[in-house]
Design a protein around this motif. Structure first.
Motif, PDB file in Angstrom:
ATOM      1  N   ARG A   1       0.844  -1.200   0.000  1.00  0.00           N
ATOM      2  CA  ARG A   1       0.000   0.000   0.000  1.00  0.00           C
ATOM      3  C   ARG A   1       0.876   1.245   0.000  1.00  0.00           C
ATOM      4  O   ARG A   1       2.013   1.225   0.473  1.00  0.00           O
ATOM      5  CB  ARG A   1      -0.894  -0.011   1.233  1.00  0.00           C
ATOM      6  CG  ARG A   1      -1.831  -1.188   1.247  1.00  0.00           C
ATOM      7  CD  ARG A   1      -2.723  -1.131   2.458  1.00  0.00           C
ATOM      8  NE  ARG A   1      -3.008  -2.484   2.911  1.00  0.00           N
ATOM      9  CZ  ARG A   1      -4.073  -2.805   3.624  1.00  0.00           C
ATOM     10  NH1 ARG A   1      -4.938  -1.901   3.978  1.00  0.00           N
ATOM     11  NH2 ARG A   1      -4.253  -4.041   3.999  1.00  0.00           N
ATOM     12  N   PRO A   2       0.324   2.346  -0.508  1.00  0.00           N
ATOM     13  CA  PRO A   2       1.095   3.592  -0.539  1.00  0.00           C
ATOM     14  C   PRO A   2       1.446   4.062   0.878  1.00  0.00           C
ATOM     15  O   PRO A   2       0.712   3.803   1.838  1.00  0.00           O
ATOM     16  CB  PRO A   2       0.157   4.600  -1.208  1.00  0.00           C
ATOM     17  CG  PRO A   2      -1.028   3.848  -1.679  1.00  0.00           C
ATOM     18  CD  PRO A   2      -1.010   2.497  -1.066  1.00  0.00           C
ATOM     19  N   ILE A   3       2.570   4.749   0.980  1.00  0.00           N
ATOM     20  CA  ILE A   3       3.022   5.265   2.270  1.00  0.00           C
ATOM     21  C   ILE A   3       1.949   6.138   2.910  1.00  0.00           C
ATOM     22  O   ILE A   3       1.708   6.053   4.111  1.00  0.00           O
ATOM     23  CB  ILE A   3       4.351   6.027   2.109  1.00  0.00           C
ATOM     24  CG1 ILE A   3       5.468   5.030   1.791  1.00  0.00           C
ATOM     25  CG2 ILE A   3       4.696   6.826   3.360  1.00  0.00           C
ATOM     26  CD1 ILE A   3       6.776   5.653   1.389  1.00  0.00           C
ATOM     27  N   SER A   4       1.281   6.937   2.100  1.00  0.00           N
ATOM     28  CA  SER A   4       0.252   7.828   2.649  1.00  0.00           C
ATOM     29  C   SER A   4      -0.851   7.042   3.344  1.00  0.00           C
ATOM     30  O   SER A   4      -1.402   7.488   4.351  1.00  0.00           O
ATOM     31  CB  SER A   4      -0.345   8.704   1.544  1.00  0.00           C
ATOM     32  OG  SER A   4      -0.919   7.892   0.526  1.00  0.00           O
ATOM     33  N   GLU A   5      -1.162   5.864   2.842  1.00  0.00           N
ATOM     34  CA  GLU A   5      -2.194   5.032   3.468  1.00  0.00           C
ATOM     35  C   GLU A   5      -1.648   4.349   4.713  1.00  0.00           C
ATOM     36  O   GLU A   5      -2.287   4.366   5.774  1.00  0.00           O
ATOM     37  CB  GLU A   5      -2.693   3.993   2.474  1.00  0.00           C
ATOM     38  CG  GLU A   5      -3.815   3.141   3.009  1.00  0.00           C
ATOM     39  CD  GLU A   5      -4.379   2.184   1.967  1.00  0.00           C
ATOM     40  OE1 GLU A   5      -5.076   1.249   2.383  1.00  0.00           O
ATOM     41  OE2 GLU A   5      -4.116   2.358   0.769  1.00  0.00           O
ATOM     42  N   VAL A   6      -0.480   3.757   4.600  1.00  0.00           N
ATOM     43  CA  VAL A   6       0.105   3.011   5.724  1.00  0.00           C
ATOM     44  C   VAL A   6       0.416   3.941   6.891  1.00  0.00           C
ATOM     45  O   VAL A   6       0.191   3.600   8.054  1.00  0.00           O
ATOM     46  CB  VAL A   6       1.373   2.261   5.261  1.00  0.00           C
ATOM     47  CG1 VAL A   6       2.087   1.626   6.430  1.00  0.00           C
ATOM     48  CG2 VAL A   6       1.020   1.229   4.213  1.00  0.00           C
ATOM     49  N   GLU A   7       0.920   5.116   6.594  1.00  0.00           N
ATOM     50  CA  GLU A   7       1.278   6.069   7.657  1.00  0.00           C
ATOM     51  C   GLU A   7       0.046   6.657   8.337  1.00  0.00           C
ATOM     52  O   GLU A   7       0.161   7.212   9.425  1.00  0.00           O
ATOM     53  CB  GLU A   7       2.144   7.186   7.091  1.00  0.00           C
ATOM     54  CG  GLU A   7       3.533   6.737   6.670  1.00  0.00           C
ATOM     55  CD  GLU A   7       4.370   6.224   7.821  1.00  0.00           C
ATOM     56  OE1 GLU A   7       4.513   6.947   8.826  1.00  0.00           O
ATOM     57  OE2 GLU A   7       4.882   5.100   7.721  1.00  0.00           O
ATOM     58  N   GLY A   8      -1.118   6.519   7.728  1.00  0.00           N
ATOM     59  CA  GLY A   8      -2.334   7.071   8.309  1.00  0.00           C
ATOM     60  C   GLY A   8      -3.031   6.143   9.279  1.00  0.00           C
ATOM     61  O   GLY A   8      -4.023   6.513   9.894  1.00  0.00           O
ATOM     62  N   TYR A   9      -2.524   4.922   9.439  1.00  0.00           N
ATOM     63  CA  TYR A   9      -3.150   3.969  10.350  1.00  0.00           C
ATOM     64  C   TYR A   9      -2.984   4.427  11.781  1.00  0.00           C
ATOM     65  O   TYR A   9      -1.983   5.000  12.165  1.00  0.00           O
ATOM     66  CB  TYR A   9      -2.529   2.582  10.226  1.00  0.00           C
ATOM     67  CG  TYR A   9      -2.751   1.903   8.902  1.00  0.00           C
ATOM     68  CD1 TYR A   9      -3.860   2.187   8.123  1.00  0.00           C
ATOM     69  CD2 TYR A   9      -1.849   0.975   8.428  1.00  0.00           C
ATOM     70  CE1 TYR A   9      -4.064   1.564   6.919  1.00  0.00           C
ATOM     71  CE2 TYR A   9      -2.044   0.339   7.216  1.00  0.00           C
ATOM     72  CZ  TYR A   9      -3.145   0.642   6.468  1.00  0.00           C
ATOM     73  OH  TYR A   9      -3.340   0.018   5.271  1.00  0.00           O
ATOM     74  N   ARG A  10      -3.976   4.111  12.578  1.00  0.00           N
ATOM     75  CA  ARG A  10      -3.906   4.395  14.004  1.00  0.00           C
ATOM     76  C   ARG A  10      -3.538   3.114  14.726  1.00  0.00           C
ATOM     77  O   ARG A  10      -4.052   2.051  14.415  1.00  0.00           O
ATOM     78  CB  ARG A  10      -5.243   4.916  14.504  1.00  0.00           C
ATOM     79  CG  ARG A  10      -5.601   6.234  13.810  1.00  0.00           C
ATOM     80  CD  ARG A  10      -6.864   6.762  14.322  1.00  0.00           C
ATOM     81  NE  ARG A  10      -6.578   7.369  15.598  1.00  0.00           N
ATOM     82  CZ  ARG A  10      -7.485   7.899  16.387  1.00  0.00           C
ATOM     83  NH1 ARG A  10      -8.741   7.863  16.041  1.00  0.00           N
ATOM     84  NH2 ARG A  10      -7.149   8.431  17.530  1.00  0.00           N
ATOM     85  N   GLN A  11      -2.683   3.214  15.691  1.00  0.00           N
ATOM     86  CA  GLN A  11      -2.257   2.033  16.450  1.00  0.00           C
ATOM     87  C   GLN A  11      -3.206   1.778  17.577  1.00  0.00           C
ATOM     88  O   GLN A  11      -3.759   2.568  18.196  1.00  0.00           O
ATOM     89  CB  GLN A  11      -0.847   2.250  17.015  1.00  0.00           C
ATOM     90  CG  GLN A  11       0.185   2.369  15.936  1.00  0.00           C
ATOM     91  CD  GLN A  11       0.382   1.078  15.141  1.00  0.00           C
ATOM     92  OE1 GLN A  11       0.239  -0.015  15.668  1.00  0.00           O
ATOM     93  NE2 GLN A  11       0.705   1.221  13.889  1.00  0.00           N
TER      94      GLN A  11
END
Length: 80
Positions: free
Chosen positions: A70-80
């Motif tokens: 997945r694009p970085i923009s999508e992966v970096e937007g995940y909440r932990q």
């Protein structure tokens, strides 16, 4: 990319990350090294996400090769 390949890539990226973080202690990092560290962290997030996707697909009897990076923009937007 197979799970083993992803795990190998994660190991490589973790080694680079540790090297950069070790160099950061005391003298700090150059702007190029800070950019490289940010890139390594993003690539690690992508690899972990891809591995999680593949494992989830196996768990639900789907083809793990259907998982995609997945694009970085999508992966970096995940909440932990």
């Amino acid at each position: 990319m197979a799970d083993g390949d992803i795990l190998s890539r994660i190991d490589e990226l973790v080694s680079v990350e540790h090297e950069l973080r070790a160099r950061a202690i005391g003298s700090g990092l150059s702007s190029d090294d800070r950019s490289r560290l940010a890139s390594v962290e993003q690539q690690l997030d992508q690899c972990w996400d891809l591995l999680r996707q593949r494992r989830a697909r196996v768990e639900f009897d789907e083809d793990p090769d259907g998982a995609t990076t997945r694009p970085i923009s999508e992966v970096e937007g995940y909440r932990q």
